[in-house]
Design a protein around this motif. Structure first.
Motif, PDB file in Angstrom:
ATOM      1  N   THR A  70       0.817  -1.221   0.000  1.00 39.77           N
ATOM      2  CA  THR A  70       0.000   0.000   0.000  1.00 39.77           C
ATOM      3  C   THR A  70       0.854   1.276   0.000  1.00 39.77           C
ATOM      4  N   HIS A  71       2.147   1.128   0.226  1.00 36.11           N
ATOM      5  CA  HIS A  71       3.081   2.269   0.331  1.00 36.11           C
ATOM      6  C   HIS A  71       2.784   3.139   1.550  1.00 36.11           C
ATOM      7  N   THR A  72       1.992   2.659   2.475  1.00 34.00           N
ATOM      8  CA  THR A  72       1.779   3.368   3.732  1.00 34.00           C
ATOM      9  C   THR A  72       3.089   3.413   4.499  1.00 34.00           C
ATOM     10  N   THR A  73       3.347   4.531   5.152  1.00 36.45           N
ATOM     11  CA  THR A  73       4.597   4.693   5.896  1.00 36.45           C
ATOM     12  C   THR A  73       4.303   5.136   7.327  1.00 36.45           C
ATOM     13  N   TRP A  74       5.205   4.779   8.218  1.00 37.17           N
ATOM     14  CA  TRP A  74       5.149   5.207   9.611  1.00 37.17           C
ATOM     15  C   TRP A  74       6.550   5.676  10.007  1.00 37.17           C
ATOM     16  N   TYR A  75       6.601   6.734  10.815  1.00 36.65           N
ATOM     17  CA  TYR A  75       7.888   7.318  11.206  1.00 36.65           C
ATOM     18  C   TYR A  75       7.932   7.534  12.713  1.00 36.65           C
ATOM     19  N   ALA A  76       9.137   7.426  13.251  1.00 37.08           N
ATOM     20  CA  ALA A  76       9.353   7.850  14.623  1.00 37.08           C
ATOM     21  C   ALA A  76       9.202   9.368  14.692  1.00 37.08           C
ATOM     22  N   ASP A  77       8.695   9.859  15.813  1.00 32.04           N
ATOM     23  CA  ASP A  77       8.495  11.309  15.952  1.00 32.04           C
ATOM     24  C   ASP A  77       9.791  12.066  15.744  1.00 32.04           C
ATOM     25  N   SER A  78      10.903  11.478  16.153  1.00 33.02           N
ATOM     26  CA  SER A  78      12.187  12.172  16.090  1.00 33.02           C
ATOM     27  C   SER A  78      12.673  12.412  14.659  1.00 33.02           C
ATOM     28  N   VAL A  79      12.100  11.714  13.680  1.00 27.36           N
ATOM     29  CA  VAL A  79      12.580  11.874  12.302  1.00 27.36           C
ATOM     30  C   VAL A  79      11.513  12.411  11.352  1.00 27.36           C
ATOM     31  N   LYS A  80      10.300  12.597  11.841  1.00 28.49           N
ATOM     32  CA  LYS A  80       9.224  13.093  10.977  1.00 28.49           C
ATOM     33  C   LYS A  80       9.598  14.439  10.375  1.00 28.49           C
ATOM     34  N   GLY A  81       9.351  14.570   9.081  1.00 31.24           N
ATOM     35  CA  GLY A  81       9.679  15.810   8.392  1.00 31.24           C
ATOM     36  C   GLY A  81      11.113  15.886   7.918  1.00 31.24           C
ATOM     37  N   ARG A  82      11.952  14.940   8.342  1.00 33.53           N
ATOM     38  CA  ARG A  82      13.365  14.943   7.938  1.00 33.53           C
ATOM     39  C   ARG A  82      13.740  13.687   7.143  1.00 33.53           C
ATOM     40  N   PHE A  83      13.142  12.558   7.477  1.00 33.81           N
ATOM     41  CA  PHE A  83      13.448  11.285   6.817  1.00 33.81           C
ATOM     42  C   PHE A  83      12.263  10.869   5.953  1.00 33.81           C
ATOM     43  N   THR A  84      12.570  10.216   4.837  1.00 33.33           N
ATOM     44  CA  THR A  84      11.538   9.704   3.940  1.00 33.33           C
ATOM     45  C   THR A  84      11.901   8.295   3.520  1.00 33.33           C
ATOM     46  N   VAL A  85      10.960   7.367   3.715  1.00 32.67           N
ATOM     47  CA  VAL A  85      11.174   5.986   3.295  1.00 32.67           C
ATOM     48  C   VAL A  85      10.387   5.752   2.007  1.00 32.67           C
ATOM     49  N   SER A  86      11.013   5.084   1.049  1.00 25.98           N
ATOM     50  CA  SER A  86      10.374   4.817  -0.234  1.00 25.98           C
ATOM     51  C   SER A  86      10.880   3.484  -0.767  1.00 25.98           C
ATOM     52  N   GLN A  87      10.290   3.043  -1.873  1.00 24.18           N
ATOM     53  CA  GLN A  87      10.693   1.745  -2.404  1.00 24.18           C
ATOM     54  C   GLN A  87      10.746   1.767  -3.916  1.00 24.18           C
ATOM     55  N   ASP A  88      11.514   0.854  -4.453  1.00 20.64           N
ATOM     56  CA  ASP A  88      11.617   0.625  -5.880  1.00 20.64           C
ATOM     57  C   ASP A  88      11.322  -0.852  -6.084  1.00 20.64           C
ATOM     58  N   ASN A  89      10.092  -1.159  -6.433  1.00 24.59           N
ATOM     59  CA  ASN A  89       9.685  -2.562  -6.508  1.00 24.59           C
ATOM     60  C   ASN A  89      10.497  -3.361  -7.505  1.00 24.59           C
ATOM     61  N   ALA A  90      10.824  -2.724  -8.607  1.00 21.25           N
ATOM     62  CA  ALA A  90      11.545  -3.453  -9.652  1.00 21.25           C
ATOM     63  C   ALA A  90      12.894  -3.942  -9.150  1.00 21.25           C
ATOM     64  N   GLN A  91      13.493  -3.185  -8.264  1.00 20.79           N
ATOM     65  CA  GLN A  91      14.816  -3.537  -7.759  1.00 20.79           C
ATOM     66  C   GLN A  91      14.764  -4.189  -6.394  1.00 20.79           C
ATOM     67  N   LYS A  92      13.558  -4.362  -5.849  1.00 16.28           N
ATOM     68  CA  LYS A  92      13.405  -4.899  -4.498  1.00 16.28           C
ATOM     69  C   LYS A  92      14.278  -4.120  -3.530  1.00 16.28           C
ATOM     70  N   THR A  93      14.245  -2.828  -3.650  1.00 20.63           N
ATOM     71  CA  THR A  93      15.069  -1.966  -2.825  1.00 20.63           C
ATOM     72  C   THR A  93      14.201  -0.948  -2.104  1.00 20.63           C
ATOM     73  N   VAL A  94      14.506  -0.738  -0.839  1.00 25.39           N
ATOM     74  CA  VAL A  94      13.855   0.298  -0.046  1.00 25.39           C
ATOM     75  C   VAL A  94      14.904   1.327   0.329  1.00 25.39           C
ATOM     76  N   TYR A  95      14.514   2.591   0.248  1.00 28.32           N
ATOM     77  CA  TYR A  95      15.438   3.677   0.524  1.00 28.32           C
ATOM     78  C   TYR A  95      15.020   4.426   1.782  1.00 28.32           C
ATOM     79  N   LEU A  96      16.001   5.011   2.440  1.00 28.44           N
ATOM     80  CA  LEU A  96      15.736   5.921   3.552  1.00 28.44           C
ATOM     81  C   LEU A  96      16.504   7.206   3.257  1.00 28.44           C
ATOM     82  N   GLN A  97      15.779   8.219   2.795  1.00 30.83           N
ATOM     83  CA  GLN A  97      16.384   9.516   2.549  1.00 30.83           C
ATOM     84  C   GLN A  97      16.401  10.280   3.857  1.00 30.83           C
TER      85      GLN A  97
END
Length: 124
Positions: free
Chosen positions: A52-79
């Motif tokens: 579903t691409h739903t995301t959850w974040y710790a309060d300490s990183v909200k607004g600064r970190f972004t988690v995303s995914q690339d399904n084709a590569q089976k890779t998840v990123y943390l910006q």
């Protein structure tokens, strides 16, 4: 269990950015990022539902970190932007839960496959 490999860690100054990658060998319904430092136990940072691409974040990183995914590569990123010294630590990705939710951030035991981690060091 799954094979997970993290990469992208390094040393940056406060205010800088890093992008971590987590490559998975197979499918996982939820993938989480956790971190651990010498002064803190294992702390949940972000979780993504790969369906579903739903995301959850710790309060300490909200607004600064972004988690995303690339399904084709089976890779998840943390910006990670606007990094602070207290963001320093070993960052791990993990899979395993069958159900999602913000409580997973406080429940590392729900994850049964872990990578070896990548070190992030933020200097002031």
């Amino acid at each position: 269990g799954q094979q997970l490999v993290e990469s992208g860690g390094g040393s940056v100054q406060a205010g800088g950015s890093l992008r971590l990658s987590c490559s998975a060998s197979g499918y996982s319904k939820y993938i989480g990022w956790f971190r651990q430092s010498t002064t803190q136990g294992r702390e949940g940072v972000a979780i993504i539902s790969t369906t579903t691409h739903t995301t959850w974040y710790a309060d300490s990183v909200k607004g600064r970190f972004t988690v995303s995914q690339d399904n084709a590569q089976k890779t998840v990123y943390l910006q990670m932007d606007m990094l602070r010294p207290d963001d320093s630590g070993m960052y791990y990705c993990a899979t395993g839960p069958k159900f999602g939710g913000v409580t997973l951030l406080r429940d590392p035991s729900a994850f049964d496959s872990w990578g070896r981690g990548t070190q992030v060091t933020v200097s002031s």
